[in-house]
Design a protein around this motif. Structure first.
Motif, short mmCIF file in Angstrom:
data_model
loop_
_atom_site.label_atom_id
_atom_site.label_comp_id
_atom_site.label_asym_id
_atom_site.label_seq_id
_atom_site.Cartn_x
_atom_site.Cartn_y
_atom_site.Cartn_z
N ASP A 1 9.86 -0.41 16.80
CA ASP A 1 9.29 0.57 15.88
C ASP A 1 7.94 1.08 16.37
O ASP A 1 7.52 2.17 16.06
CB ASP A 1 9.17 0.00 14.46
N GLU A 2 7.27 0.26 17.15
CA GLU A 2 5.99 0.69 17.68
C GLU A 2 6.18 1.82 18.69
O GLU A 2 5.36 2.69 18.83
CB GLU A 2 5.27 -0.48 18.35
N ARG A 3 7.31 1.74 19.40
CA ARG A 3 7.59 2.82 20.34
C ARG A 3 7.74 4.13 19.57
O ARG A 3 7.24 5.16 19.97
CB ARG A 3 8.91 2.56 21.07
N LEU B 1 -0.71 9.37 11.03
CA LEU B 1 0.24 9.07 9.95
C LEU B 1 1.47 8.47 10.59
O LEU B 1 2.01 9.02 11.55
CB LEU B 1 0.61 10.34 9.18
N PHE B 2 1.89 7.33 10.09
CA PHE B 2 3.12 6.72 10.62
C PHE B 2 4.29 7.10 9.73
O PHE B 2 4.24 6.85 8.53
CB PHE B 2 3.01 5.19 10.64
N PRO B 3 5.33 7.67 10.31
CA PRO B 3 6.48 8.02 9.47
C PRO B 3 7.21 6.76 9.01
O PRO B 3 7.30 5.77 9.74
CB PRO B 3 7.36 8.85 10.40
N HIS C 1 -0.54 6.49 5.54
CA HIS C 1 -1.77 7.21 5.87
C HIS C 1 -2.76 6.22 6.47
O HIS C 1 -3.65 5.74 5.80
CB HIS C 1 -2.35 7.86 4.61
N ALA C 2 -2.57 5.90 7.75
CA ALA C 2 -3.38 4.85 8.36
C ALA C 2 -4.78 5.33 8.69
O ALA C 2 -5.76 4.64 8.43
CB ALA C 2 -2.68 4.33 9.61
N VAL C 3 -4.87 6.51 9.29
CA VAL C 3 -6.17 7.14 9.53
C VAL C 3 -6.02 8.56 9.03
O VAL C 3 -5.13 9.28 9.47
CB VAL C 3 -6.55 7.14 11.03
N SER D 1 -8.57 -5.32 5.26
CA SER D 1 -7.45 -5.29 6.19
C SER D 1 -6.46 -4.21 5.74
O SER D 1 -6.26 -3.99 4.55
CB SER D 1 -6.81 -6.67 6.28
N GLY D 2 -5.92 -3.54 6.73
CA GLY D 2 -4.99 -2.46 6.43
C GLY D 2 -5.66 -1.12 6.21
O GLY D 2 -4.98 -0.13 5.96
N CYS D 3 -6.98 -1.03 6.32
CA CYS D 3 -7.65 0.24 6.06
C CYS D 3 -7.58 1.18 7.25
O CYS D 3 -8.00 2.32 7.15
CB CYS D 3 -9.09 0.03 5.62
N GLY D 4 -7.08 0.70 8.38
CA GLY D 4 -6.87 1.61 9.50
C GLY D 4 -7.80 1.40 10.69
O GLY D 4 -7.83 2.22 11.59
N LYS D 5 -8.52 0.30 10.72
CA LYS D 5 -9.49 0.09 11.79
C LYS D 5 -8.80 -0.03 13.16
O LYS D 5 -9.16 0.65 14.11
CB LYS D 5 -10.31 -1.18 11.52
N THR D 6 -7.81 -0.91 13.23
CA THR D 6 -7.12 -1.10 14.50
C THR D 6 -6.40 0.17 14.94
O THR D 6 -6.44 0.55 16.11
CB THR D 6 -6.11 -2.26 14.38
N THR D 7 -5.76 0.83 13.98
CA THR D 7 -5.07 2.08 14.30
C THR D 7 -6.06 3.09 14.88
O THR D 7 -5.79 3.72 15.90
CB THR D 7 -4.40 2.65 13.04
N ASN E 1 -1.30 0.94 -2.03
CA ASN E 1 -0.40 1.18 -0.93
C ASN E 1 -0.77 2.45 -0.14
O ASN E 1 -0.87 3.52 -0.72
CB ASN E 1 1.01 1.34 -1.53
N PRO E 2 -0.96 2.32 1.18
CA PRO E 2 -1.35 3.51 1.96
C PRO E 2 -0.22 4.52 2.12
O PRO E 2 -0.41 5.58 2.70
CB PRO E 2 -1.76 2.93 3.31
N ILE E 3 0.98 4.19 1.64
CA ILE E 3 2.06 5.18 1.68
C ILE E 3 1.83 6.21 0.59
O ILE E 3 2.09 7.39 0.75
CB ILE E 3 3.44 4.50 1.49
#
Ligand SMILES: Nc1ncnc2c1ncn2[C@@H]1O[C@H](COP(=O)(O)OP(=O)(O)OP(=O)(O)O)[C@@H](O)[C@H]1O
Ligand SMILES: Nc1ncnc2c1ncn2[C@@H]1O[C@H](COP(=O)(O)OP(=O)(O)O)[C@@H](O)[C@H]1O
Ligand code: SF4
Ligand code: SF4
Ligand SMILES: [Mg+2]
Ligand SMILES: [Mg+2]
Lengths: 351, 448
Positions: B20-22, B94-96, B111-113, B132-138, B361-363
């Motif tokens: 899924d990362e691909r 945005l990740f689908p 809506h990651a960033v 966590s989950g707020c989008g830092k790593t993304t 939820n960030p969705i």
């Protein structure tokens, strides 16, 4: 800490060793402390210092068959070290409950949350009906701050956030009305906002049920927030223990000074360099002779090749114990670094 | 010495990449290796680009970059005073979310960033904090181009690199390095330290016969013995592994290092050692850092400026000290209030702004201000209109309709920042009217 009542838990010279291919790992090397009703005792120390093994031993959950135990741990009159499986099962049901760092590992991913709590309740109360147990589960979940609890009984663990799963674990722990709750890094995987909420639940539990709590953590902020007494561990040994404020304002052991000196704080001056404890914790396969902190201790002297006993050295404070050969006066003089408690560093020693 | 044996692409990188990362937008060519915290050797050095020309990824890259018009170096000279080293404009990732048995249907987006703008100047450390989950790593992974942004622009020395191809990126990859959160997972367990360092050194063009010597020097620079080249990552402690990760990043002589929670997995006493090391290296090599952490007390020590994120949006951007002495955004106040101070008396005596619930939820992020579901100061406008980023004195930005710790005069003097999200409303901030009892008394300012 009343003199009349015996402590809820009394651990005396506990030793846990693991046989490994490379030799014997002395994970716990002479740990002694007590826990009374209604008090939170924090165990702090770096990773690998033996906090979890100590906690697990009390639950009769040694990690692996290669473990050997010595010493005693008496809970409410029952000896835990060497107890039979049956005895331990009974104690786990009715006396001691445990909450782990990673709640996912202790929840079954394929069962609904509600069913897992119900099962836990019915394991200790065989007579209760399923419907009654479900009601109780909802009450417990509400009590630990899970909103819309009745609906969420049907959720699976993966549908819950880390904080919610940790609440479920606390709810399950509460289901047997424990006299002692052991929480091993219960908030380490959580955000600070959720951590604050979980710590509040633990405080409520202590205040409402008068349970004793052992809180394992590496976070001195958490300790300051919730602990009544503190046990500081280093490389398998208790190096210092005492009442919360004494540990922070009159610490006796150089390792404690180092810990206190190296924490980042949101309310202190932003110094250029953070005082660090030089070096690394020793291997427990071949720990240093004498004081385990010796290789990292800038104050070590000849005497330190002998193991210092865990003893009281502070006048009028019998509850303060430490394992260091320095005299009290020397300690007071040496621990002041730039006007604060810290570990004097010669040069930035890194390795 | 076996340094040069590391030529074949590292299979584990490709194998462990979740499918899924691909799909999630990793560029199809060079970047398959960089799939996040849990993937070893996902550095932006040659090691992280295993699917690139097998056997040639490291020696090949610099050679290819030469003839390719070399835009990287030319823009370097053009860097004017005041041009940020790195700048980000309205960046979105945005990740689908897909569903469906046979044909994938997109049913939503994470809506990651979500429309983030900021700049980083040479020699500066920018801290990024948030739950966590707020989008830092993304965000970091988009910046190093391990992920392709949905929209917006990333500029390095003023040059737009948002869509640059592998070839154009090669010189920039050498200037911009990443250090991962988990030192255990980011180093390939099957490679010796010597091999791990050789790849980026060769990428920099260090001749084969000098690689071992330079590796030893690098290790010594990060405080390790130089004689560990033949050892494997598992033979080191967490702190030492993080030093090896830092040495690997340094090996290409970068200008900018993006650090994703570099000390979170370490013990306090070791955290201090690594933070001090980063500090020294910054002075010595004039490095710039983007330093991601979830811990506000750690970023305080390292950062010049701090960005506070919540659900993919910027809440506050502030000079480091001011964020703690004068937090303007209620979310920042909540984060600060939640941190227990390791000093029992101070901890007992302070009033703490409490915050309940968990991030939504960030969705389906909340309308208006994303923090309104947890904010004790929320009013109607917060639920409907997204607050713009407002710039207060001293370059202190906050996206809030009802800012805290500011006077009416400061609010009047404030201006709307052009870093505001495109979807933000026109409304300027207003202090909540006195008499709005419940809402103002719900949080006392963090006392200090
Ligand atoms: N089954 C085992 N066999 C061998 N060694 C073990 C075993 N379990 C634990 N140890 C060792 O015992 C020591 C103490 O482990 P423990 O997990 O209790 O530390 P800790 O202080 O809780 O660390 P952390 O904070 O990382 O959890 C470590 O050196 C560990 O490697
Ligand atoms: N490949 C992906 N597909 C879908 N959602 C993702 C993906 N990667 C990250 N996310 C989501 O994006 C949000 C931000 O994630 P991340 O940047 O990892 O947060 P942080 O690093 O701040 O913990 C989270 O909700 C996360 O679940
Ligand atoms: S006993 Fe010696 S080595 Fe150990 S802490 Fe005290 S002074 Fe240091
Ligand atoms: S805009 Fe409104 S809801 Fe958002 S932080 Fe400010 S006061 Fe709270
Ligand atoms: Mg542990
Ligand atoms: Mg992350």
């Amino acid at each position: 800490m009343s003199a009349t009542e015996p402590p809820l838990l009394e651990i005396s010279d506990l030793r846990v060793a693991f046989a490994t291919e490379d030799g014997t790992v002395q994970a716990v090397d002479g740990v002694s402390f007590t826990v009374s009703r209604g008090e939170v005792v924090a165990i702090v120390g770096e990773s690998g210092s033996g906090k979890s093994v100590t906690a697990m031993t009390l639950m009769g959950l040694p990690r692996g068959s290669n473990a050997t135990f010595q010493g005693t741990a008496t809970f409410d009159g029952t000896e835990l070290v060497g107890a039979s499986d049956e005895q331990l099962r009974r104690i786990r049901g009715a006396g001691i409950a445990m909450v782990f760092q990673d709640p996912m590992s202790s929840l079954d991913p394929v069962y609904r949350i509600g069913d897992q709590i119900v099962e836990q309740i019915r394991a200790h109360e065989r007579k209760i009906s399923k419907a009654q147990a479900l009601d109780r589960a909802v009450t417990l979940m509400e009590r630990v701050g899970i909103p819309r609890a009745a609906e969420r009984l049907r959720s699976y663990p993966h549908e819950f956030s880390g904080g919610m799963r940790q609440r479920v674990m606390i709810a399950m722990a509460l289901s047997c009305s424990p006299k002692l709750l052991i929480a091993d890094e219960p908030t380490t995987a959580l955000d600070v906002t959720i951590q604050a909420q979980i710590l509040e639940e633990l405080r409520k539990l202590r205040d409402e049920t008068d349970a004793g709590v052992i809180l394992v953590t590496h976070d001195l902020g958490v300790v300051a927030d919730i602990a009544d007494r503190v046990i500081v561990m280093y490389a398998g040994r208790v190096v210092e223990q005492g009442v919360l404020d004494d540990i922070f304002y009159d610490p006796q052991h150089p390792y404690t000074w180092g810990l206190l000196g190296s924490i980042t704080r949101i309310d202190s001056d932003r110094s250029q360099r953070l005082p660090a404890i030089p070096g690394m914790p020793p291997s427990l396969l071949s720990p240093p002779k004498g004081c385990h902190f010796r290789p990292r201790c800038p104050h070590a002297f000849e005497k330190c090749v002998e193991v210092p006993p865990l003893e009281g050295h502070v006048a009028n404070r019998p509850e303060s114990l430490d394992r260091c050969w320095l005299t009290e006066d020397r300690k007071r003089a040496l621990r002041q670094v730039d006007g604060q408690v810290g570990l004097r560093s010669t040069e930035p020693v890194i390795s | 010495m076996t340094e040069h044996d590391s030529l074949p692409p590292d299979r584990r990188d490709a194998d462990s990449l979740p499918p899924d990362e691909r799909d999630a937008g990793a560029p199809p060519d060079a970047d398959a290796g960089g799939s996040g915290d849990d993937v070893p050797d996902a550095g932006t050095t040659g090691e992280g680009t295993p699917s690139a020309s097998p056997g040639g990824s490291m020696s090949g890259a610099p050679a290819e970059a030469g003839p390719a018009a070399d835009p990287g170096t030319s823009s370097e000279g053009a860097t004017a005073e005041g041009t940020p080293l790195l700048s980000v404009e309205h960046l979105r990732m945005l990740f689908p979310i897909k569903a469906g048995l046979l044909v994938d249907r997109q049913v939503g987006q994470v809506h990651a960033v979500d429309d983030v703008s900021f700049a980083l100047y040479e020699g500066e450390t920018l801290g990024i904090v948030g739950e966590s989950g707020c989008g830092k790593t993304t965000l970091i992974r988009v910046l190093v181009r391990l992920l392709d942004a949905t929209s917006g622009a990333i500029r390095f020395r003023g040059r737009d690199i948002t869509r640059s191809g592998r070839r154009e990126l090669a010189p920039i990859r050498r200037e911009m390095q990443m250090v991962f959160q988990d030192p255990q997972a980011s180093l390939n367990p099957r490679k010796r330290v010597g091999q791990i360092l050789a790849t980026p050194l060769r990428l920099r063009g260090v001749p084969r016969e000098q690689v071992a010597r330079e590796s030893r020097e690098l290790l010594q620079r990060v405080g390790m013995a130089g004689d560990v080249l033949n050892r494997f990552p598992h033979e080191f402690s967490g702190g030492q592994r993080q030093r090896i990760g830092i040495a690997r990043a340094l090996a290409v002589d970068p200008r900018l290092i993006l650090l994703d929670e570099p000390v979170s997995a370490l013990d306090v006493s070791i955290q201090a050692q690594v933070i001090n090391l980063l500090d020294e290296l910054q002075d010595e090599f004039r490095l710039s850092y983007v330093f991601v952490a979830h811990d506000l007390s750690v970023v305080r020590h390292v950062s010049d400026r701090i960005v506070v994120m919540y659900l993919g949006k910027l809440m506050e951007v502030s000079p480091a000290e001011q964020l703690y002495s004068k937090p303007i955004h209620p979310y920042t106040q909540a984060l600060l209030g939640a941190i227990p101070i390791p000093d029992p008396r101070v901890n007992r005596s302070r009033q703490r702004a409490v915050i309940s619930g968990e991030p939504p939820n960030p969705i389906n992020p909340p309308s208006g201000c994303r923090f309104h579901t947890r904010c004790p100061h929320a009013t109607e406008v917060c639920r409907t209109i997204e607050p713009p980023l407002t710039e207060y004195a001293g370059g202190h930005l906050a996206a809030c309709h009802h800012p805290q710790n500011v006077t009416a005069g400061e609010v009047a003097a404030a201006t709307r920042s052009d870093q505001s999200p495109l979807s933000a409303g026109a409304e300027g901030p207003s202090l909540i009217a006195a008499g709005d009892g419940r809402e103002t008394s719900a949080t006392a300012p963090v006392q200090r």
